[in-house]
Design a protein around this motif. Sequence first.
Motif, PDB file in Angstrom:
ATOM      1  N   ASP A  44       0.826  -1.196   0.000  1.00 17.90           N
ATOM      2  CA  ASP A  44       0.000   0.000   0.000  1.00 17.90           C
ATOM      3  C   ASP A  44       0.864   1.249   0.000  1.00 17.90           C
ATOM      4  OD1 ASP A  44       0.956  -0.091   2.573  1.00 17.90           O
ATOM      5  OD2 ASP A  44      -0.930   0.418   3.530  1.00 17.90           O
ATOM      6  N   GLU A  45       0.240   2.415   0.205  1.00 19.31           N
ATOM      7  CA  GLU A  45       0.952   3.687   0.149  1.00 19.31           C
ATOM      8  C   GLU A  45       1.913   3.847   1.315  1.00 19.31           C
ATOM      9  OE1 GLU A  45       0.711   5.859  -2.344  1.00 19.31           O
ATOM     10  OE2 GLU A  45      -0.643   4.456  -3.345  1.00 19.31           O
ATOM     11  N   LEU A  46       2.927   4.708   1.096  1.00 14.72           N
ATOM     12  CA  LEU A  46       3.915   4.964   2.128  1.00 14.72           C
ATOM     13  C   LEU A  46       3.379   5.929   3.177  1.00 14.72           C
ATOM     14  CD1 LEU A  46       7.114   5.490  -0.073  1.00 14.72           C
ATOM     15  CD2 LEU A  46       6.314   3.381   0.988  1.00 14.72           C
ATOM     16  N   ALA A  47       3.824   5.743   4.407  1.00 14.38           N
ATOM     17  CA  ALA A  47       3.534   6.668   5.501  1.00 14.38           C
ATOM     18  C   ALA A  47       4.718   6.628   6.458  1.00 14.38           C
ATOM     19  CB  ALA A  47       2.242   6.289   6.218  1.00 14.38           C
ATOM     20  N   GLU A  48       4.936   7.733   7.167  1.00 17.21           N
ATOM     21  CA  GLU A  48       6.081   7.777   8.082  1.00 17.21           C
ATOM     22  C   GLU A  48       5.876   6.811   9.240  1.00 17.21           C
ATOM     23  OE1 GLU A  48       7.589  11.108  10.977  1.00 17.21           O
ATOM     24  OE2 GLU A  48       8.482  11.439   8.983  1.00 17.21           O
ATOM     25  N   VAL A  49       6.929   6.050   9.533  1.00 17.46           N
ATOM     26  CA  VAL A  49       6.903   5.028  10.577  1.00 17.46           C
ATOM     27  C   VAL A  49       8.107   5.237  11.480  1.00 17.46           C
ATOM     28  CG1 VAL A  49       7.215   2.562  11.007  1.00 17.46           C
ATOM     29  CG2 VAL A  49       5.638   3.328   9.245  1.00 17.46           C
ATOM     30  N   THR A  50       7.917   5.048  12.780  1.00 15.05           N
ATOM     31  CA  THR A  50       9.020   5.157  13.733  1.00 15.05           C
ATOM     32  C   THR A  50       9.119   3.887  14.563  1.00 15.05           C
ATOM     33  OG1 THR A  50       8.824   7.564  13.887  1.00 15.05           O
ATOM     34  CG2 THR A  50       9.923   6.439  15.708  1.00 15.05           C
ATOM     35  N   PHE A  51      10.297   3.298  14.570  1.00 17.69           N
ATOM     36  CA  PHE A  51      10.614   2.219  15.488  1.00 17.69           C
ATOM     37  C   PHE A  51      11.168   2.866  16.768  1.00 17.69           C
ATOM     38  CE2 PHE A  51      10.723   0.109  11.434  1.00 17.69           C
ATOM     39  CZ  PHE A  51      10.295  -1.193  11.684  1.00 17.69           C
ATOM     40  N   ASN A  52      10.579   2.506  17.911  1.00 18.22           N
ATOM     41  CA  ASN A  52      11.019   3.106  19.163  1.00 18.22           C
ATOM     42  C   ASN A  52      12.422   2.665  19.536  1.00 18.22           C
ATOM     43  OD1 ASN A  52       8.481   4.231  19.315  1.00 18.22           O
ATOM     44  ND2 ASN A  52       7.656   2.552  20.539  1.00 18.22           N
TER      45      ASN A  52
END
Length: 799
Positions: free
Chosen positions: A190-198
Amino acid sequence: MAAVALLAASCSNEDFSAPAGGDGNVVFTAELPALGSRAYGDGLSATDLKAYVYSVDGETPEYLFSKEATFDGLHATVELALVTGKTYDVVFWAQAPDAPYTYSTTERTISVTYDGAANDESRDAFFVTEAGLTVNGPIHKTVQLKRPFAQLNVLTSDYAEALASGVEVKQTGLTMELPSVLNLADGKVDELAEVTFNLSDLPTGTASVGDKTYTYLSMNYILAAADKAVADVKVSTDFALNAELSFTAVPVQRNYRTNIYGALLTNPAVFDVEILPGFDDNNNVDISQQIAPGVFFDEATKTYTAMSTEGLVWLNAQSKASPAKFKGCTMKLGADIDLAGVEWTPMRLDGNSSWITFDGDNHTVSNMTVSDPDAAGFFGYAIGYIRNVKFTNATVTGNYKAGVVSGDGLCSRIDNVHVDGATVTSTPRLVNGKYDDANNVGGITGYLSAEPNAYVTNCSVSNATITAYRKVGGLVGATNGAAVVTGNTITNVKVIADMTEPDYDGAATRKPDAGEVVGTMVSANATVENNTASNVSVSVLKPADGTLAIDTPEALKALAGIVKGGNNMAGITVKLTADIALDPTEEFAPIGCFERNGTQAPFCGTFDGDNHTIRGLYVNIPEYKVGAGLFGYIQNATVRNLTLASPVVKGTAYAGALVGLAYKGSGYCTIENVTVDGAAVLSVPAVDASGVFDGGNNVGGLIGITQFGIVVKDCTVRNSTVTGYAKVGGMFGLACYGAGGNVTIYENNKVENTTVKQSLENAYESSIPTTIGAFAGQVASGTLPESNTTLGVEVRPAH
């Protein structure tokens, strides 16, 4: 390796919840690939296997049941009872217990939850879909489960040095744009979105790259597409570093491992990237030292790799500012490049940068627009190797040597380069009072000179128009020396030698030298062979004794471009020497251009149809108040002895099958012995610069609008339909007559079996206009002579 056995039997749907043995065995051997020598990705964390079974005998797949198994090392067996004679899809998914993945049995998708800790080996997972399995007896198949992820590692060689200086990094996190859903049936994300690994503790262990040992700062599995892409990566730490660990245009790809490595803690501006396919140690692609946004440099191989448009623009600037540093180097594309909106100037591959290599790595450069008076193209001068690249939608203009790849191919060695969709145009320039140049122009390169070697091999040009004064070819304009042109393909290409400039130096003796593949061979020892040309037209537009012969659709279209470019053809007679059959589905740009808010370039010569027919004219101009017809705009011109069969003309004002606007200019316009048969002429109001509707008027079967100082005689419009909002007529929309002190003559013209209609589409006046008539919608200053007649004309006003 995991073995999955599927046992097929004859059973009912109710049996699926508790499968039993049957009358045949279906055995799948499923393999889980391991990483090889790297510390992470041995596949052992993905211990849980599920097989999801779907019936595909109907129009849409129907989920039936799933079966679980546990890997013993890299081995697992699943037994399924399936019905003989039925067809199934089986989706395999392997993951660690409690991994943050959710499978949808209806959509056949995996959703990833990124919230949580980074550096987690238990996020490793594998999948494969066995589609269209028909059970007709014993089956033994081997399938390979592959990762839906890229593994992204960040490694540093200076951890001990940083620790000694007081920099102790214990935890890292990761931020980047990622997809979160993978369709296991078609492999799309699917489309890209900002992701953060803690933040999480550093991965344990070390890795070796080359002869160095690196400490892991970060190790994460990220959902990725099947094709290579680039991403910006930010690594956060629990220690306030002087410089943020940010990496731009990092290549990532499904089932590949990308390693970012270098002295990252003490020198964060210098790092390497390698991408390893299949999660093994073979076929490495090393990208070293990010030296500019989107540009990496590998010192070992002396390779500059552009990963973005910004990176390629930087390389271009450097090729001109510091050419010496590229000598003996390779420029490479690491991604497709879109140059839309970029003011591209030709890149330099000559002089001090002699014998460099440009390798597109089978990527595409799209939407290039470039102009240069001397050598126009992606490269201006190209001494070196150019290979493995495709150019789409390219526009190249200049005044001398020109080609999509290079203007001047001195010692160029061009292989596996493809051009699809291009316009290459070189026009004469004024030199010492005479026009000159506009030669050596081709779809790939304008000039190919072997000093001592040069070649164009295994290349193609398609869907292109290539125009110059002389020495113009579909592939190469001119070869010199022992140049080699072989194994190439040219398809759907128009080659035009536009020799209409009368003041060209030596015009009387110049040869067009135009060809499908090569325009001309300057020396006889070139090799031009085994090239294939299909649907390639070569047109020469050269006035002889003041007459320009037109005998092909391509030449007629080229004439329109010449006039729009500023050559009004004054003093020249354009003469048809054959009937012209245009493609009725392809838009024709009118000869002579009138744009209310733009170009005004009239045709001012003589057009003699010599009693030939132009069939299939299709003009479609939706812009506000632009002249529409075979001729958009004429001044001081003559058009005679012509038939237009089945023309279709659509405009927003000034529309006629033959002429949109006929103005006298400094002299007079003459239209005589022209027949329009079976026309459909339409003018509809459009939005003007102030944002309101206007136009839709001055529409006629022959001419949209005439000015005082015109002669129209012996012309016929028949079997036609003329539609507009105002000033709509079978012959003229608006005809000026009888005043102004200019000779204005309308004699022996007739309209037959024609319908004149008023349309209120986009109507803008408070009352319905009444200017609609069988012969003319409106006549200014007088009444037309009785020799102008109508017969069988139906007028349909809107009121």
